[in-house]
Structure formats: structure tokens, C-alpha cells
Design an enzyme around this catalytic site. Structure first.
Site, short mmCIF file in Angstrom:
data_model
loop_
_atom_site.label_atom_id
_atom_site.label_comp_id
_atom_site.label_asym_id
_atom_site.label_seq_id
_atom_site.Cartn_x
_atom_site.Cartn_y
_atom_site.Cartn_z
N TYR A 204 -24.43 10.94 11.59
CA TYR A 204 -23.61 9.64 11.00
C TYR A 204 -23.65 9.84 9.36
O TYR A 204 -24.77 9.98 9.04
CB TYR A 204 -24.09 8.32 11.38
CG TYR A 204 -23.17 7.37 10.93
CD1 TYR A 204 -21.97 6.90 11.14
CD2 TYR A 204 -23.86 6.30 9.88
CE1 TYR A 204 -20.90 6.10 10.24
CE2 TYR A 204 -22.90 5.53 9.15
CZ TYR A 204 -21.61 5.34 9.49
OH TYR A 204 -20.83 4.30 9.06
N ILE A 205 -22.80 10.20 8.99
CA ILE A 205 -22.56 10.30 7.36
C ILE A 205 -22.35 8.96 6.83
O ILE A 205 -21.35 8.29 7.26
CB ILE A 205 -21.35 11.24 6.97
CG1 ILE A 205 -21.38 12.66 7.86
CG2 ILE A 205 -21.32 11.34 5.69
CD1 ILE A 205 -22.65 13.37 7.47
N GLU A 290 -10.71 15.29 12.31
CA GLU A 290 -9.41 15.58 13.39
C GLU A 290 -8.29 16.06 12.65
O GLU A 290 -8.06 16.13 11.32
CB GLU A 290 -9.42 14.05 14.13
CG GLU A 290 -9.30 13.00 13.38
CD GLU A 290 -9.44 11.65 14.22
OE1 GLU A 290 -8.25 11.20 14.33
OE2 GLU A 290 -10.60 11.31 14.71
N ARG A 294 1.06 15.02 13.89
CA ARG A 294 2.51 14.22 13.48
C ARG A 294 2.69 14.20 11.97
O ARG A 294 1.82 14.59 11.15
CB ARG A 294 2.27 12.86 14.13
CG ARG A 294 1.05 12.08 13.20
CD ARG A 294 0.95 10.76 13.52
NE ARG A 294 0.06 10.08 12.69
CZ ARG A 294 -1.42 10.03 12.74
NH1 ARG A 294 -1.78 10.57 13.66
NH2 ARG A 294 -1.96 9.22 11.80
#
Ligand code: MV4
Length: 451
Positions: A204-205, A290, A294
Site C-alpha cells: 500500500y502506497i 490500471e 475508454r
């Protein structure tokens, strides 16, 4: 257009209008689809044809694949633009279009499917040599497996749903005592929300910056970037302010991120407009998060800096045309900022505030762009997203852009509903925003009085 003869827009609101406008510039006729709640919406009036596809609920209209395919077949539309949200990243929908001889204006369905699985996307980017946050290679097979990985990467960690994304189905764990329970909860939540229990884990950053890169790829392997956007100003995974360039990057770091984004897009032979999203830690280490397959809400800030119509480019690519420009032909100038105007009440926990707009004054003047679908007398239906307008400003420098943004927000006046306009004015005048020194937790900290 040689192949695309008529475009159906499988969306509503400002993005439906935005797509119609690019089609008009390209001289392509358009077909709007609408739910009964949207019969008086401008996208219905401004398209060449319009077909009602069902009742207000999204799942009975804008998400109903058979109705949309039927509308395309009845109207003779041989291409569909999905906009953002709704069916835009539904690989099955894109595949059905492909199989029905309808051009899906977006990447190949296989790319949507690959990037839709977040742990597969992580694997793919690792293979490409794009940095990812330390964590599991793929999905976590067992609690034993998870414990082994945590021993290596150490706390804090974040467990994410493989079929999630955009912040849905995540759990942060800070010590051994909380691990087992969070693992079980993450799996069952993922199963319930996405019908897929698979999860993966990352270090976790703390309080990262969110920086994303706008990309264009064609069907022939040509890929260019159109610079980055800083989208760190967000609340509950909904972006509020987006700007380009990012105020935290120096030229060297910027170049490194942009090059990595292009490398990632090449790996999957990306063939449309898309975005590689990175998180950036306080030492400016960056990691792939990610890929969004789109056109995004905030594509407009990249348009302002490049003077390119990204949706027209996206349509031309889907039409089978080659990207003519090389990277060196893309000149990014000045500074652009977008703020999202929402029908919501900040003093009641940002609760949606639909209803009739009684009076409306839109800002204008040099360096101002407004993408909206509302007008005085328009009744905002309660069934959809609360975003009613995007205000985009351009200036030669960040300072001048912020100055203009203040000018425009002062002119923006909406009567009849609650909006976040005053809240936006507060946000962009905080020392952190003015100094360009804010991360993804800034809004939350600001609201809880920590700033
Ligand atoms: C993270 C992270 C820190 N470390 N991943 C949120 C949306 C999605 N695109 C990815 N997100 C995050 N992923 C690692 N390895 C921080 C976020 C994040 C976040 C997490 C919890 C609560 C609020 C957040 C706001 C922004 C980003």
C-alpha cells in the site's frame, strides 16, 4: 468516412452531445438512444435520429445490450460509440458488436477483457517492463500464499478485487491481526460485487498522486501519447479537478512516465483512445495501476493542450484510418484545468440534488470551454450520475489558468438545485492546490479539517 456510415451513441448527458458534435464535424449522421426519463434531453434533439430504449433505470435502458443492438440494426447505424461509463468497458458488448458487424468505437474486445482483469493487466505490464507496485504475481491462491507475499513486501498492504477497478473492492491491511479477516472479506465482497472472488495484493502506497497518460493507438501499431493529467484531486474515487501538465513532475520524470505508458500500450497493441493510470509516491516513484480502455471524462484537458479532437481521432481509428502524426508532431502547450460541476449538496455529504434548473448563467470568454447538456428549464432526472457540466480552462501558465478558473467559477450561476460550485472555489484556492502540492487524500483531509 469509408466504412462508418452512421454512428449510434450508446450514452446520455454531456458525453452523448460531445460525440454528436464530433460526428457532425466529420459529417457522419448520428442516432441517439434514450430512456423515457431522458426524452427531453438535448442529445435526443441534437442527433439526426433518436430511439427510446426503455424505462429510466440504467439496467433497463443504457445497459441493455439487446435493445441497443436492435436500435443500431433498425436505424442502420453501423458503428456504436459507448462514451464513458455504462457499456464503455464491457468486453462482452464490444464482442457482440464485432460479431454483429457493428464497428465498436473503442479498442478490440480482447484488449478490454485483458485490461478489465486487473491482476492480468498487472502481469501484462510486468512482462512489458512497466513498473508495478510490489505484490502478488497474479491472483492469491490461499491464505498461506498471501502470508508469504506479505512477509516479503511488508505492511501496509492493499487487497484488491481482480475484477474490480476504480477503487471498488479494496481493503487496506496494516498488521497480521487484521490479515485473515480482511482476506476473507475481500474475497466475499468481490464475489458479491463482481461475481468473481479472485483478489490480488500490493504494497500500500500512502497518499499517492494519481497521474494518467492519454494515449492514441491505431490498428497498424502506431502509438502516441498526448501528455499526462494529474487527477489527484478526488473524493471517494470520483475525480473533481483534473489538470495537465502535472504540477509535481519535472521534465525528466514526465518523460519517463510518458515513455512507460507508450511501452505498456504497445505491449497490448492498443488500438483506440485510452489511458494508462499510474500512482506516484512522495519520492516520485511511479507504478502502473490500471489501463482505462475508454475515452474518459477528463479527455478535454488533453484536447485543450494539444488542439486535437480526441473523439474525432477515436472515430477515425475505428474507421480503419492510420494515425498520421508522429510523436514529434504533437505539441503540448500551456496549462489546462477541468472541474466537474455536480448537482449535489456538499453540506449534506454531497448528496445528489436532482430537479429543475430555474436559472442558469454559464461563464465564457477567452480560454473557457464548457461541456454540458443542461439549460435553464431543464429537469435533471434522479436516475443517473450527478455530473451536469465540465468547466475547462486554458492558460499559458498554471497561474493564469487558475486565475481564469476563478473568473469562470464566479460567473457560473445555477438556481433551483444545489451544486458543488462554491466547494470547487474553496478547493482551488487552498494553499495546497495553489502550490500544486496535493495528493489523492487531500480532499478527504480538507473535509475533516486537517488542512
Ligand atoms: C492503491 C493505493 C495505494 N497503494 N494501490 C484507488 C483507485 C484505484 N484506481 C487504485 N486506488 C488506489 N490504489 C496501492 N498499491 C491507493 C489508491 C487510492 C485510494 C485507496 C484507498 C482509499 C482512497 C484512495 C484514493 C485514491 C487512491
Amino acid at each position: 468516412m469509408t466504412k462508418i456510415k452512421k454512428v449510434l451513441i450508446a450514452n446520455r448527458g454531456e458525453i452523448a452531445l460531445r460525440v454528436i458534435r464530433s460526428c457532425k464535424d466529420l459529417k457522419i449522421p448520428t442516432v441517439a438512444v434514450f430512456s423515457t426519463a431522458d426524452k427531453n434531453s438535448p442529445h435526443v434533439a441534437f442527433s439526426n435520429e433518436a430511439i427510446c430504449i426503455g424505462p429510466p433505470a440504467s439496467k433497463s435502458s443504457y445497459l441493455k445490450i439487446p435493445s441497443i443492438i436492435t436500435a443500431a440494426e433498425i436505424s442502420g447505424a453501423n458503428a456504436i460509440h459507448p462514451g464513458y461509463g455504462f457499456l464503455a468497458e464491457n468486453a462482452e458488448f464490444a464482442k457482440i458488436c464485432e460479431e454483429s458487424n457493428i464497428i465498436f468505437i473503442g479498442p478490440s474486445s480482447s484488449i478490454i477483457g485483458l485490461m478489465g482483469n486487473k491482476s492480468e493487466a498487472r502481469k501484462t505490464m510486468t512482462r512489458a517492463g512497466v513498473p508495478v507496485v510490489p505484490g502478488s504475481k497474479g491472483n492469491i491462491d490461499s491464505f498461506e500464499d498471501l502470508k508469504k507475499i506479505v512477509k516479503k513486501i511488508r505492511y501496509p498492504i492493499i487487497i484488491k478485487a481482480s475484477s474490480g477497478g476504480g477503487g471498488k473492492g479494496m481493503r487496506i491491511v496494516r498488521n497480521d491481526a487484521e490479515l485473515k479477516n480482511n482476506f476473507e472479506m475481500a474475497k466475499s465482497e468481490s464475489q458479491n460485487a463482481f461475481n468473481d472472488a479472485s483478489v490480488y495484493v500490493e504494497k500500500y502506497i500512502e497518499k499517492p498522486h494519481h497521474i494518467e497518460v492519454q494515449l492514441l493507438g491505431d490498428n497498424y501499431g502506431n502509438i502516441v501519447h498526448i501528455g499526462e493529467r494529474d487527477c489527484s484531486m478526488q473524493r471517494r474515487h470520483q475525480k473533481i479537478v483534473e489538470e495537465s501538465p502535472s504540477p509535481i513532475l519535472d521534465d525528466e520524470k514526465r518523460k519517463a512516465i510518458l515513455e512507460m505508458a507508450v511501452k505498456g500500450a504497445r505491449e497490448v497493441k492498443y488500438n483506440s483512445a485510452g489511458t494508462m493510470e499510474f500512482i506516484v509516491d512522495k519520492d516520485l516513484n511511479f507504478y502502473f495501476m490500471e489501463m482505462n480502455t475508454r475515452i474518459q471524462v477528463e479527455h478535454t484537458v488533453s484536447e485543450m493542450r494539444s488542439e486535437m479532437d480526441l473523439i474525432a481521432k477515436q472515430i477515425r481509428i475505428a474507421n480503419g484510418e492510420k494515425l498520421k502524426m508522429k510523436q514529434k508532431d504533437i505539441n503540448l502547450r500551456g496549462h489546462a484545468i477541468e472541474v466537474r460541476i455536480n448537482a449535489e449538496n456538499p453540506s449534506q455529504g454531497f448528496m445528489p440534488s436532482p430537479g429543475k434548473i430555474k436559472k442558469l448563467n454559464l461563464p465564457g470568454g477567452f480560454g473557457i470551454r464548457i461541456d454540458t447538456f443542461v439549460h435553464a428549464g431543464y429537469e435533471i432526472p434522479p436516475h443517473y450520475d450527478s455530473m451536469i457540466a465540465k468547466l475547462i480552462v486554458y492558460g499559458e501558465t498554471r497561474y493564469l489558468a487558475i486565475n481564469r478558473l476563478n473568473r469562470a467559477l464566479d460567473e457560473f450561476y445555477i438556481d433551483g438545485i444545489n451544486t458543488n460550485i462554491s466547494f470547487l472555489k474553496e478547493l482551488i484556492n487552498t494553499p495546497a492546490f495553489l502550490q500544486g502540492n496535493y495528493n489523492t487524500h487531500f480532499v478527504e483531509d480538507f473535509l475533516s479539517g486537517k488542512n
